[in-house]
Design a protein around this motif. Sequence first.
Motif, PDB file in Angstrom:
ATOM      1  N   SER A  17      -5.061   2.688   4.823  1.00  0.00           N
ATOM      2  CA  SER A  17      -3.688   2.939   5.238  1.00  0.00           C
ATOM      3  C   SER A  17      -3.002   3.746   4.140  1.00  0.00           C
ATOM      4  CB  SER A  17      -2.977   1.596   5.438  1.00  0.00           C
ATOM      5  OG  SER A  17      -1.638   1.769   5.800  1.00  0.00           O
ATOM      6  N   PRO A  18      -2.068   4.636   4.498  1.00  0.00           N
ATOM      7  CA  PRO A  18      -1.450   4.767   5.810  1.00  0.00           C
ATOM      8  C   PRO A  18      -2.241   5.629   6.768  1.00  0.00           C
ATOM      9  CG  PRO A  18      -0.436   6.297   4.287  1.00  0.00           C
ATOM     10  CD  PRO A  18      -1.406   5.491   3.483  1.00  0.00           C
TER      11      PRO A  18
ATOM     12  N   SER B 293      -1.321  13.065  20.016  1.00  0.00           N
ATOM     13  CA  SER B 293      -2.782  13.077  19.910  1.00  0.00           C
ATOM     14  C   SER B 293      -3.258  13.221  18.472  1.00  0.00           C
ATOM     15  CB  SER B 293      -3.355  14.231  20.746  1.00  0.00           C
ATOM     16  OG  SER B 293      -2.873  15.481  20.266  1.00  0.00           O
ATOM     17  N   ALA B 294      -2.341  13.432  17.536  1.00  0.00           N
ATOM     18  CA  ALA B 294      -2.709  13.626  16.134  1.00  0.00           C
ATOM     19  C   ALA B 294      -2.824  12.282  15.425  1.00  0.00           C
ATOM     20  CB  ALA B 294      -1.678  14.504  15.437  1.00  0.00           C
ATOM     21  N   VAL B 295      -3.936  12.092  14.717  1.00  0.00           N
ATOM     22  CA  VAL B 295      -4.152  10.907  13.894  1.00  0.00           C
ATOM     23  C   VAL B 295      -4.255  11.393  12.450  1.00  0.00           C
ATOM     24  CG1 VAL B 295      -5.615   8.926  13.391  1.00  0.00           C
ATOM     25  CG2 VAL B 295      -5.337   9.711  15.750  1.00  0.00           C
ATOM     26  N   LEU B 296      -3.283  11.007  11.638  1.00  0.00           N
ATOM     27  CA  LEU B 296      -3.165  11.549  10.286  1.00  0.00           C
ATOM     28  C   LEU B 296      -3.407  10.470   9.251  1.00  0.00           C
ATOM     29  CD1 LEU B 296       0.166  13.311  11.111  1.00  0.00           C
ATOM     30  CD2 LEU B 296      -1.988  14.514  10.787  1.00  0.00           C
ATOM     31  N   ALA B 297      -4.256  10.768   8.269  1.00  0.00           N
ATOM     32  CA  ALA B 297      -4.496   9.886   7.138  1.00  0.00           C
ATOM     33  C   ALA B 297      -4.140  10.645   5.858  1.00  0.00           C
ATOM     34  CB  ALA B 297      -5.947   9.428   7.111  1.00  0.00           C
ATOM     35  N   GLU B 298      -4.185   9.940   4.738  1.00  0.00           N
ATOM     36  CA  GLU B 298      -3.819  10.450   3.414  1.00  0.00           C
ATOM     37  C   GLU B 298      -2.303  10.621   3.323  1.00  0.00           C
ATOM     38  OE1 GLU B 298      -5.578  10.677   0.712  1.00  0.00           O
ATOM     39  OE2 GLU B 298      -7.506  10.248   1.674  1.00  0.00           O
ATOM     40  N   SER B 299      -1.694   9.825   2.451  1.00  0.00           N
ATOM     41  CA  SER B 299      -0.232   9.797   2.393  1.00  0.00           C
ATOM     42  C   SER B 299       0.367  11.150   2.058  1.00  0.00           C
ATOM     43  CB  SER B 299       0.241   8.734   1.395  1.00  0.00           C
ATOM     44  OG  SER B 299      -0.358   8.922   0.132  1.00  0.00           O
ATOM     45  N   GLY B 300      -0.256  11.912   1.157  1.00  0.00           N
ATOM     46  CA  GLY B 300       0.279  13.222   0.830  1.00  0.00           C
ATOM     47  C   GLY B 300       0.270  14.154   2.028  1.00  0.00           C
TER      48      GLY B 300
ATOM     49  N   SER C 192       0.827  -1.208   0.000  1.00  0.00           N
ATOM     50  CA  SER C 192       0.000   0.000   0.000  1.00  0.00           C
ATOM     51  C   SER C 192       0.857   1.252   0.000  1.00  0.00           C
ATOM     52  CB  SER C 192      -0.924   0.010   1.222  1.00  0.00           C
ATOM     53  OG  SER C 192      -0.203   0.390   2.383  1.00  0.00           O
ATOM     54  N   ARG C 193       0.170   2.377  -0.030  1.00  0.00           N
ATOM     55  CA  ARG C 193       0.833   3.675  -0.019  1.00  0.00           C
ATOM     56  C   ARG C 193       1.627   3.907   1.263  1.00  0.00           C
ATOM     57  NH1 ARG C 193      -3.707   3.792  -2.991  1.00  0.00           N
ATOM     58  NH2 ARG C 193      -4.018   5.364  -4.646  1.00  0.00           N
ATOM     59  N   SER C 194       1.360   3.160   2.291  1.00  0.00           N
ATOM     60  CA  SER C 194       2.085   3.385   3.539  1.00  0.00           C
ATOM     61  C   SER C 194       3.572   3.048   3.410  1.00  0.00           C
ATOM     62  CB  SER C 194       1.465   2.604   4.701  1.00  0.00           C
ATOM     63  OG  SER C 194       1.506   1.228   4.467  1.00  0.00           O
TER      64      SER C 194
END
Length: 223
Positions: A53-54, A60-67, A10-12
């Motif tokens: 994913s990723p 406390s930060a939850v980050l999605a989207e690879s860019g 995957s992109r992760s």
Amino acid sequence: MLTVHHLNNSRSQRVLWLLEELGLEYQILRYQRDAKTMLAPPELKRIHPLGKSPVVVDGSAVLAESGAIIEYLVEKYGNGRLVPAAGTPEKLRYTYFMHYAEGSMMAPLLMKLVFDRVESSPGPFFVRRIARAIAQRVKGTYIQPQVSTHLDYLEAELGKHHWFAGNEFSAADIQMSFPLEAAAARAGLDASRPQLQAFLARIHARPAYQRALERGGPYELLR
């Protein structure tokens, strides 16, 4: 410590690569695609509602989207590395390719993947025959010409500059790696486009890329 929720193939993988380039400490929580559907497991929805994913957790930060993840990591931890100086032509190219990778390039590649599966899927004879005919027509008249247009464009761009943002390696090259590896794996990117082939050879030779593969595990896009 940063935590990467990592899905195989995957992109992760490119997020792991960036973390290795930056020399950051991180831990990996691994997830496997369903062998039949190739979808991410439902457990990922416990981390982010989209269940993809990723996903990177930083405090406390939850980050999605690879860019978005790449831009966040470079801005917070890069100390000026892997991004051109503000106000330069290189920074403009950097921003463009950071968005182009998913906004333009991945769309026809994803469509090709979907229609390849439609073409090869089992089913009653007459249904399968019609589905294959439709898939082949869509791929031949729209998808493959679009993919070829993008590959020709990128081949020309790398004829002007050694890397996508300019003559220095940047996070834009990390972002562009996934669509180009996908194109090489399943969309006809081959030796007929030597600039793109050379780009893939250069990134695969980077020690940080290789370390990311060791930590991330098998990466089928390379096959």
